[in-house]
Design an enzyme around this catalytic site. Sequence first.
Site, PDB file in Angstrom:
ATOM      1  N   LYS A  28     -12.766 -61.643 -89.303  1.00  0.00           N
ATOM      2  CA  LYS A  28     -13.350 -61.488 -90.564  1.00  0.00           C
ATOM      3  C   LYS A  28     -12.714 -60.268 -91.213  1.00  0.00           C
ATOM      4  CE  LYS A  28     -17.883 -60.666 -91.012  1.00  0.00           C
ATOM      5  NZ  LYS A  28     -18.123 -59.415 -91.615  1.00  0.00           N
ATOM      6  N   ASP A 327     -20.802 -54.967 -83.879  1.00  0.00           N
ATOM      7  CA  ASP A 327     -21.297 -56.352 -84.120  1.00  0.00           C
ATOM      8  C   ASP A 327     -21.829 -57.223 -82.994  1.00  0.00           C
ATOM      9  OD1 ASP A 327     -20.825 -55.411 -86.643  1.00  0.00           O
ATOM     10  OD2 ASP A 327     -19.062 -56.419 -86.714  1.00  0.00           O
TER      11      ASP A 327
HETATM   12  C1  S3P Z   1     -16.145 -53.620 -90.354  1.00  0.00           C
HETATM   13  C2  S3P Z   1     -16.700 -52.619 -89.887  1.00  0.00           C
HETATM   14  C3  S3P Z   1     -18.050 -52.333 -89.060  1.00  0.00           C
HETATM   15  C4  S3P Z   1     -18.641 -53.898 -88.603  1.00  0.00           C
HETATM   16  C5  S3P Z   1     -18.384 -54.992 -89.926  1.00  0.00           C
HETATM   17  C6  S3P Z   1     -16.942 -54.976 -90.345  1.00  0.00           C
HETATM   18  C7  S3P Z   1     -15.090 -53.805 -91.181  1.00  0.00           C
HETATM   19  O1  S3P Z   1     -18.945 -51.776 -90.057  1.00  0.00           O
HETATM   20  O2  S3P Z   1     -19.966 -53.798 -88.626  1.00  0.00           O
HETATM   21  O3  S3P Z   1     -19.023 -56.244 -89.602  1.00  0.00           O
HETATM   22  O4  S3P Z   1     -14.254 -54.837 -91.202  1.00  0.00           O
HETATM   23  O5  S3P Z   1     -14.414 -52.743 -91.351  1.00  0.00           O
HETATM   24  P1  S3P Z   1     -18.976 -50.113 -89.944  1.00  0.00           P
HETATM   25  O6  S3P Z   1     -17.783 -49.788 -90.485  1.00  0.00           O
HETATM   26  O7  S3P Z   1     -19.845 -49.951 -91.218  1.00  0.00           O
HETATM   27  O8  S3P Z   1     -19.535 -49.830 -88.843  1.00  0.00           O
END
Ligand code: S3P
Length: 450
Positions: A28, A327
């Site tokens: 993702k 996550d």
């Molecule tokens: C992500 C960063 C994470 C993660 C999210 C995806 C990203 O969040 O929880 O599902 O793709 O940069 P945070 O950067 O706020 O920790």
Amino acid sequence: MSAHGTPIPMMSRKSGPLVGEANVPGDKSISHRSLILGAMAVGETRITGLLEGQDVLDTGKAMRAFGAEVEDLGGGNWRVQGVGVGGFAEPENVIDCGNSGTGVRLIMGAMATTPISATFTGDASLNSRPMARVTDPLALFGAQAVGRAGGRLPMTIVGAADPVPVRYTTPVPSAQVKSAVLLAGLNAPGQTVVIEKEATRDHTERMLAGFGAEITTEVTDEGRVITLTGQPELKPQDIIVPRDPSSAAFPVCAALITEGSDVLVPNIGLNPTRAGLFTTLRDMGADLTYENEREEGGEPVADLRARYSPDMKGIDVPTDRAASMIDEYPVLSVVAAFARGRTLMAGVKELRVKECDRIDAMVTGLQANGVQVEEGDDWYAVEGQGPGAVQGGAEVQSHLDHRIAMAFLVMGLAAQTPVRVDDGGPIATSFPIFEPLMAELGAQIERSAT
Ligand code: S3P
């Protein structure tokens, strides 16, 4: 449930051995970045293996609204005709990022140094999440943000007409914040520097380098110092999106707790900024092996083999591992419930500002299903009931959070009585093939009337 959808109640029940191969979808984080960087390059980027979950589709729609061409070629293949750094057009309408914090925060960064305005909104979950962590550093570039109380969406960003470069130390360990600043730095003159005390996922840095930007990371006493030279011409790329370790987590954990299971999850990216869950499971005594270890596109990749592991023990999860598995705490706490002894998950305050308050959602749901849990502001601890010894039987709320829904459906596969989830709709944001993939392995997960 999507922003406008109706809830999809789901249920999972004790299942026989899970066996077979689980081909999980594309990553993702990398999928969002492929579309955004593709839109900021000059020319045609081709993407293979894009995650076609709702979060990423919403980012694709947003890139179109900013003037890029984004075309679905079928079979996970996409084409993006970029408009170049600084080339975004002003969207004609409100940008709806649905459930996606990554989408909205990265896009805000990407447009904040272009002299256009855009208004962002999302579903009830996204509209309750904090945006000041991104708009504060974007203000240093000269962008303005006007939103609801507490820095919530809907929010309008007025991009800086004469952006200045920024030196910014991220106050929370967040790849989204780091990435928003770096993407804003692309259209500022000179060097933008982001300093992070704890390493978070580094896909933005790796991909910016791949697109031809000048970017360096130095590890110093201050932390990781990332320096980006602004106003590059990004060169379009052919991107093969690796499979998502955060999605792999669900079939892997399901196999570990379900008697007799043996599941292979091929081609999973094991970038050290993402692989903390798998290290933790192995520390707990899980029968989880890496097969066919190799490098692909500069990233370590392996096939994961997970077998039923009745001898897992609770551990104290090292706090410095939190960012690399942020996550994965929901599904880890389900595995912990089937281990022996206590699993302490500390230093995880960020879980409170995800798609929902994940500490609260897990604690409430686990307790309702007969698992003892203790909770503090930035920690929680699960008392392992032992293999097969989780009662189950309750309905939990997913709070518009895909990972909460999937974690509890995994729990029901090995609990004594079925576990119900009030709304499995959000699963489509990140893992649209979760139900058929799990069914193929032998998992009994069904949509149910409550
Ligand atoms: C992500 C960063 C994470 C993660 C999210 C995806 C990203 O969040 O929880 O599902 O793709 O940069 P945070 O950067 O706020 O920790």
